[in-house]
Design a protein around this motif. Structure first.
Motif, PDB file in Angstrom:
ATOM      1  N   SER A  93      -6.749  -0.727  -9.469  1.00 54.56           N
ATOM      2  CA  SER A  93      -6.435  -0.912  -8.051  1.00 54.56           C
ATOM      3  C   SER A  93      -7.685  -0.621  -7.238  1.00 54.56           C
ATOM      4  O   SER A  93      -8.306   0.436  -7.424  1.00 54.56           O
ATOM      5  CB  SER A  93      -5.297   0.015  -7.607  1.00 54.56           C
ATOM      6  N   LEU A 106       0.824  -1.212   0.000  1.00 50.23           N
ATOM      7  CA  LEU A 106       0.000   0.000   0.000  1.00 50.23           C
ATOM      8  C   LEU A 106       0.854   1.256   0.000  1.00 50.23           C
ATOM      9  O   LEU A 106       0.571   2.226  -0.694  1.00 50.23           O
ATOM     10  CB  LEU A 106      -0.930   0.006   1.215  1.00 50.23           C
ATOM     11  N   VAL A 119      -4.338  -3.714  -3.723  1.00 54.50           N
ATOM     12  CA  VAL A 119      -3.558  -2.623  -4.312  1.00 54.50           C
ATOM     13  C   VAL A 119      -3.407  -2.804  -5.813  1.00 54.50           C
ATOM     14  O   VAL A 119      -3.460  -1.835  -6.575  1.00 54.50           O
ATOM     15  CB  VAL A 119      -2.169  -2.530  -3.642  1.00 54.50           C
ATOM     16  N   PRO A 147       3.800   1.054  -3.818  1.00 52.82           N
ATOM     17  CA  PRO A 147       3.379   0.253  -4.982  1.00 52.82           C
ATOM     18  C   PRO A 147       4.520  -0.138  -5.912  1.00 52.82           C
ATOM     19  O   PRO A 147       4.489  -1.224  -6.490  1.00 52.82           O
ATOM     20  CB  PRO A 147       2.367   1.161  -5.674  1.00 52.82           C
ATOM     21  N   TYR A 185      -0.559   3.746 -11.188  1.00 50.80           N
ATOM     22  CA  TYR A 185      -0.438   3.865  -9.735  1.00 50.80           C
ATOM     23  C   TYR A 185       0.284   5.145  -9.348  1.00 50.80           C
ATOM     24  O   TYR A 185      -0.105   5.839  -8.393  1.00 50.80           O
ATOM     25  CB  TYR A 185       0.315   2.657  -9.164  1.00 50.80           C
TER      26      TYR A 185
END
Length: 455
Positions: A371, A301, A423, A304, A336
């Motif tokens: 995610s 978390l 995630v 990433p 991300y």
């Protein structure tokens, strides 16, 4: 009161140890109504897929249950909802109303179809959970394992024909009957049109293991197939029959490899390690397990890129450098990174809509996607929506442990697996959440808690 779930003579059958199977076939007449419903729907998953009714499975099942109860008992037996159901209903209502207000405030067109479809996503899951908790629904492990075994055989047979005999060549995905009836999509499939509207059992342009195509079979996307077969693999380990356990586990792992879902490839060994620690049967085993989950969850978390580095290191792409599929590690890393950068822009209430694309021309590669925790929760719904969901998820864990008597390991595996994968994966398909519901009602045959009556 009448016995809702079990036939009147099933308790006697269980006391007399009458076998559940006749050779390789399950003895349908001794199954409870709930077991018949679950067993039939698992075996008939290919039918749900072909018809294109995945999105409406929870709604149709819920309507069937309510109609059955109303016809046979004159009422629907629902007790006062527990905190788990209340939390999920609050989260769902916040999400639906917030999305509607966002469109109104920003003068964006409101799609009635999309709004209704969204309502049919979370609310049926919440009411199914409410019904399960109210009536203490329990399904024997062996019944679920038999149905999953049939499902695995169906997929393996499909693969033999499609891959080994026909060579898994290129094809034009046909539309589902339901999609054709409603006119949800037109023409040939293109990325972004909606996978659920077409029958796409494999992706000939992608490679999973060796030179085999990347398969999704009856589960729309390979990632969903990976979740399902990973669960079946953990379920197989709970079976007492060693031969059955080995064959089901081996078949599930092979299908997992065909999915090409690297994040689940990495997660399953972690799940097996957790199982070993927990099966030690000591508090130390549980503490070590939760410590491992906490460390892994915090690492993925908070950082990433570490997850992407591990995945990329463990399983190198077989494609040429510079050529990657749209959901490859490179694209995910960009998604991300930009998602994390944009979350603080509206930290508390969220952005509610996906951001710009990170790959020109690829509509699915948008900021706030790929995610569950970073995109679906933190980016879309902000800290408020994330807190509401976490209150549901934590209370669900608490309820599962409070009702742990007779639960096999596979009942916990889905919750732990989803927590570890939140995630790097989205859980945007209803079938993923139906897997959660299924995991909540499984009980070992030895638990002697199969009789259920309304009080």
């Amino acid at each position: 009161m009448k016995n809702l779930v079990l036939p009147s003579d099933l308790s006697k059958i269980l006391r007399n140890n009458e076998p559940l199977f006749n050779n390789l076939l399950i003895r349908w007449q001794i199954l409870s109504i709930a077991e018949k419903l679950v067993c039939a729907n698992i075996v008939l998953i290919p039918v749900w897929w072909v018809l294109g009714l995945y999105r409406y499975m929870p709604t149709l099942l819920l309507l069937g249950i309510f109609c059955y109860e109303k016809r046979n008992y004159g009422q629907i037996h629902l007790k006062r909802p527990q905190i788990t159901v209340i939390a999920l209903l609050i989260f769902t209502t916040y999400r639906e109303l917030g999305s509607l207000f966002y469109d109104l405030i920003n003068s964006e067109p409101i799609s009635i179809t999309a709004f209704v479809r969204s309502l049919l996503f979370w609310y049926p899951i919440a009411f199914l959970l409410w019904y399960i908790q109210s009536n203490k629904i329990k399904i024997r492990l062996e019944v679920v394992a038999w149905a999953c075994s049939v499902l695995v055989i169906q997929m393996l047979a499909f693969w033999v024909v499609g891959q080994l005999i026909l060579g898994a060549g290129s094809y034009t995905p046909p539309r589902t009957p339901f999609s054709s009836l409603l006119g949800n999509a037109e023409g040939n499939y293109e990325p972004g049109k909606g996978l659920a509207n077409y029958l796409i059992p494999y992706r000939p342009g992608d490679v999973s293991i060796g030179k085999f195509a990347r398969w999704s079979f009856f589960f729309i996307i390979p990632e969903l197939l990976a979740l399902v077969v990973a669960f079946i693999a953990t379920l197989a380990l709970d079976l007492k029959n060693r031969l059955w356990s080995i064959l089901l586990f081996g078949g599930s792992v092979f299908l997992l490899l065909l999915s090409g879902t690297r994040s689940v490839w990495l997660t399953l060994p972690i799940m097996l390690s957790l199982r070993y620690l927990i099966m030690l049967g000591t508090k130390r085993g549980w503490y070590l397990s939760f410590a491992l989950i906490a460390v892994i969850s915090f690492t993925t978390l908070s950082f990433p890129p570490i997850t992407n580095f591990l995945i990329n290191t463990a399983y190198e792409k077989s494609e040429e450098t510079g050529k990657y599929r749209a959901d490859s590690t490179k694209v995910r890393s960009d998604i991300y990174r930009e998602t994390i950068e944009r979350i603080p822009d509206n930290l508390y209430l969220g952005h509610w809509k996906p951001g710009p694309t990170v790959l020109p021309g690829f509509e699915l590669g948008r900021v706030g996607t790929h995610s569950f925790i970073l995109g679906t929760l933190l980016y879309h719904l902000g800290l408020v929506g994330t807190t509401l969901f976490l209150s549901f998820w934590i209370s669900l864990f608490a309820w599962v442990f409070q009702t742990s008597k007779g639960r096999p390991w596979c009942s916990y595996s889905v919750l732990i697996m989803y927590t570890l994968l939140c995630v790097v994966m989205e859980y945007g398909e209803l079938l993923a959440w139906m897997l959660v519901i299924l995991s909540l009602i499984i009980r070992s045959r030895e638990s002697k808690i199969l009789t259920q009556n309304h009080k």
